[in-house]
Design an enzyme around this catalytic site. Structure first.
Site, PDB file in Angstrom:
ATOM      1  N   ASP A 110      -0.640  -6.217   0.136  1.00  0.00           N
ATOM      2  CA  ASP A 110      -0.952  -5.496   1.357  1.00  0.00           C
ATOM      3  C   ASP A 110      -2.455  -5.294   1.508  1.00  0.00           C
ATOM      4  OD1 ASP A 110       0.904  -4.771   3.289  1.00  0.00           O
ATOM      5  OD2 ASP A 110       1.726  -3.136   2.089  1.00  0.00           O
ATOM      6  N   ASP A 168       0.827  -1.198   0.000  1.00  0.00           N
ATOM      7  CA  ASP A 168       0.000   0.000   0.000  1.00  0.00           C
ATOM      8  C   ASP A 168       0.868   1.257   0.000  1.00  0.00           C
ATOM      9  OD1 ASP A 168       0.916  -0.172   2.601  1.00  0.00           O
ATOM     10  OD2 ASP A 168      -1.061   0.035   3.553  1.00  0.00           O
ATOM     11  N   SER A 169       2.177   1.069   0.074  1.00  0.00           N
ATOM     12  CA  SER A 169       3.112   2.180  -0.133  1.00  0.00           C
ATOM     13  C   SER A 169       2.995   2.758  -1.533  1.00  0.00           C
ATOM     14  CB  SER A 169       4.551   1.715   0.116  1.00  0.00           C
ATOM     15  OG  SER A 169       4.845   0.537  -0.613  1.00  0.00           O
ATOM     16  N   GLU A 209       9.238  -3.358  11.354  1.00  0.00           N
ATOM     17  CA  GLU A 209       9.607  -2.055  10.780  1.00  0.00           C
ATOM     18  C   GLU A 209       9.879  -1.020  11.862  1.00  0.00           C
ATOM     19  OE1 GLU A 209       7.985   1.377   7.661  1.00  0.00           O
ATOM     20  OE2 GLU A 209       6.863  -0.492   7.904  1.00  0.00           O
ATOM     21  N   LYS A 216      -0.645  -9.405   3.479  1.00  0.00           N
ATOM     22  CA  LYS A 216       0.047  -8.839   4.631  1.00  0.00           C
ATOM     23  C   LYS A 216      -0.872  -7.831   5.305  1.00  0.00           C
ATOM     24  CE  LYS A 216       3.394  -5.665   4.319  1.00  0.00           C
ATOM     25  NZ  LYS A 216       2.869  -4.581   5.212  1.00  0.00           N
TER      26      LYS A 216
END
Length: 276
Positions: free
Chosen positions: A76, A37-38, A174, A105
């Site tokens: 994602d 989703d980045s 992260e 994810k």
């Protein structure tokens, strides 16, 4: 497969892909391709990932899946795609698998245990994500390193273990201290994939565009650009533009030729008379 690679001491490599071009470039290099989703930050111009919808994710996943990657393809779950109930979560995640993903994810710890179990019960493989979870940027007060207090560090270790027990096959860690990530990795049976979490993880992930230096925004401390792709591509485009303006492009070998038999008819053609 990932667990076996971990036992063999093979470090996992994961990067993002958002379209067919990036997917083909990454596919011959990495082990895991993440349609992240980045895409919201990297390709769509958003300040964070929160505006990214299921429709956007499906669009980019389909583009990547059409390349039939050999890597493990993970998608994602975007914000609000797994927050409104088990049934909708399963429908959204199942739609990813129907579009070519091998796994999904999702972000979060203890709150996600029931969701992870439900997805795994439906034969949907789940990769977890702990630490700096971008969808929680507003709660965290920005993109800040997590796990620096005793309570937060111990909670992360608890969450990592609980996600493993719920059925996650791997965890992304992260933006946490390297020592904390190493401790989580050594206590888990499933592999960890770090991003801003030090070298003690089972593998590493970075955004495709960050590795290739294609972004011009502020890069986090944990990013290493291996080339200045932005400048290289801009220089190539500038060279082409200069050739167009000077008449150097296209050359004869970059142009199609008319069959010789048509040369005379074309040369003798005149516009038809226009009737009033």
């Amino acid at each position: 497969m990932l667990q076996r690679w971990r036992r063999e001491g093979r470090r996992l490599v994961m990067t993002t892909a958002y379209d067919a071009v990036t997917a083909r470039i990454a596919d011959s290099v990495v082990d895991i391709t993440l349609v992240g989703d980045s895409v919201g930050n990297v390709c769509l111009g958003f300040d964070n990932t929160l505006p990214v919808s299921m429709a956007m994710m499906n669009h980019h996943l389909e583009a990547v899946a059409r390349t039939r990657p050999r890597t493990l393809l993970v998608a994602d779950m975007p914000f609000l795609s797994f927050h409104l109930g088990i049934e909708e979560t399963i429908r959204n995640a199942g739609g990813f698998l129907q579009r070519g993903a091998a796994a999904v994810k999702l972000e979060g710890g203890a709150k996600r245990i029931e969701i992870v179990r439900a997805l795994v019960d439906c034969e949907i493989p789940v990769m977890g994500h702990l630490g700096l979870t971008p969808q929680s940027v507003n709660v965290m007060g920005g993109f800040k390193v997590q796990g620096r207090s005793a309570d937060d560090a111990l909670r992360l270790l608890d969450d990592a273990y609980r996600l493993q027990e719920a059925g996650c096959f791997a965890l992304v860690l992260e933006g946490i201290p390297a020592e904390l990530a190493a401790r989580a990795t050594e206590t888990l049976e499933i592999p960890t994939i770090g991003i801003g979490a030090g070298s003690g993880c089972s593998g590493q992930v970075l955004v495709f565009h960050d590795v290739l230096g294609l972004t011009r925004v502020h890069r986090p401390k944990f990013v290493r650009a291996y080339t200045d792709g932005f400048q290289l591509l801009q220089d190539a485009l500038s060279h082409w533009a200069a050739d167009v303006r000077s008449g150097a492009f296209p050359r004869s070998q970059e142009s199609y030729r008319l069959p010789e038999a048509l040369a005379e008819p074309i040369a003798n053609w005149a516009p038809p008379s226009v009737k009033a």
